[in-house]
Design an enzyme around this catalytic site. Structure first.
Site, mmCIF file in Angstrom:
data_model
loop_
_atom_site.group_PDB
_atom_site.id
_atom_site.type_symbol
_atom_site.label_atom_id
_atom_site.label_comp_id
_atom_site.label_asym_id
_atom_site.label_seq_id
_atom_site.Cartn_x
_atom_site.Cartn_y
_atom_site.Cartn_z
ATOM 1 N N HIS A 45 0.833 -1.207 0.000
ATOM 2 C CA HIS A 45 0.000 0.000 0.000
ATOM 3 C C HIS A 45 0.869 1.259 0.000
ATOM 4 O O HIS A 45 1.718 1.447 0.868
ATOM 5 C CB HIS A 45 -0.917 0.021 1.233
ATOM 6 C CG HIS A 45 -1.740 1.275 1.330
ATOM 7 N ND1 HIS A 45 -3.052 1.339 0.923
ATOM 8 C CD2 HIS A 45 -1.421 2.520 1.748
ATOM 9 C CE1 HIS A 45 -3.499 2.569 1.092
ATOM 10 N NE2 HIS A 45 -2.536 3.301 1.603
ATOM 11 N N ASN A 86 -4.375 9.089 -11.655
ATOM 12 C CA ASN A 86 -5.009 10.272 -11.085
ATOM 13 C C ASN A 86 -4.356 10.503 -9.728
ATOM 14 O O ASN A 86 -4.535 9.713 -8.801
ATOM 15 C CB ASN A 86 -6.520 10.044 -10.939
ATOM 16 C CG ASN A 86 -7.202 9.906 -12.281
ATOM 17 O OD1 ASN A 86 -6.894 10.628 -13.224
ATOM 18 N ND2 ASN A 86 -8.129 8.968 -12.389
ATOM 19 N N HIS A 97 -4.942 4.417 -2.784
ATOM 20 C CA HIS A 97 -3.951 3.340 -2.923
ATOM 21 C C HIS A 97 -3.474 3.455 -4.367
ATOM 22 O O HIS A 97 -4.271 3.260 -5.299
ATOM 23 C CB HIS A 97 -4.618 1.979 -2.646
ATOM 24 C CG HIS A 97 -3.702 0.789 -2.731
ATOM 25 N ND1 HIS A 97 -3.683 -0.205 -1.760
ATOM 26 C CD2 HIS A 97 -2.818 0.397 -3.672
ATOM 27 C CE1 HIS A 97 -2.808 -1.144 -2.106
ATOM 28 N NE2 HIS A 97 -2.264 -0.797 -3.275
ATOM 29 N N HIS A 99 -2.664 3.510 -7.987
ATOM 30 C CA HIS A 99 -3.130 2.577 -9.011
ATOM 31 C C HIS A 99 -2.979 3.207 -10.384
ATOM 32 O O HIS A 99 -3.071 4.418 -10.540
ATOM 33 C CB HIS A 99 -4.582 2.155 -8.767
ATOM 34 C CG HIS A 99 -5.542 3.299 -8.626
ATOM 35 N ND1 HIS A 99 -5.655 4.039 -7.472
ATOM 36 C CD2 HIS A 99 -6.413 3.841 -9.504
ATOM 37 C CE1 HIS A 99 -6.568 4.979 -7.628
ATOM 38 N NE2 HIS A 99 -7.038 4.891 -8.858
#
Ligand code: 5GP
Ligand code: ZN
Length: 118
Positions: A45, A86, A97, A99
């Site tokens: 994470h 983003n 988290h 991505h």
């Protein structure tokens, strides 16, 4: 509470897996914005790019190797695809988290930014 994507990684929240290895996990976005819309997350994470340090260099490489594998598995590598992160609220990040979005399956994915059309 907790992190939705950590819950997907643990299997506590179901997802449609596209690819996984010992470092990353890729699954279909629940609200696809293109015929192919897959998210790639690292098993470790990290909130977003703002948190990265030199210690995360390998992590970022592993994520993008996963992106390449997903592009090949889904076939979007043949015509081309868009890769989006983003980062932060203004960019529309809602899951904290890190991505990568992989978008493809269209002949033309359109302008890079909808607020600045070609
Ligand atoms: P962000 O805006 O943070 O870059 O992207 C979050 C993405 O996660 C969105 O495209 C959204 O559709 C997707 N998403 C949100 N909740 C879920 C979920 O429960 N399952 C899956 N597969 N995708 C989700
Ligand atoms: Zn997480």
């Amino acid at each position: 509470m907790g992190c939705l994507f950590c819950n997907i990684l643990s299997g506590a929240t179901p997802s449609e897996k596209v690819y996984e290895d010992d470092k990353v996990f890729a699954f279909k976005d629940i609200n696809p914005q293109a015929p192919v819309h897959v998210l790639v997350v690292h098993r470790v994470h990290t909130k977003n790019l703002d948190e990265l340090t030199a210690d995360n260099s390998a992590m970022m490489g592993e994520i993008f190797l996963g992106v390449k594998d997903v592009a090949r598995i889904t076939g979007v590598d043949k015509k081309g695809y868009r890769v989006i992160i983003n980062n932060g609220a203004a960019a529309g990040q809602v899951i904290w988290h890190l991505h990568v979005h992989i978008l493809g399956g269209e002949e033309d994915l359109g302008p890079m930014l909808s607020i600045r059309p070609n």
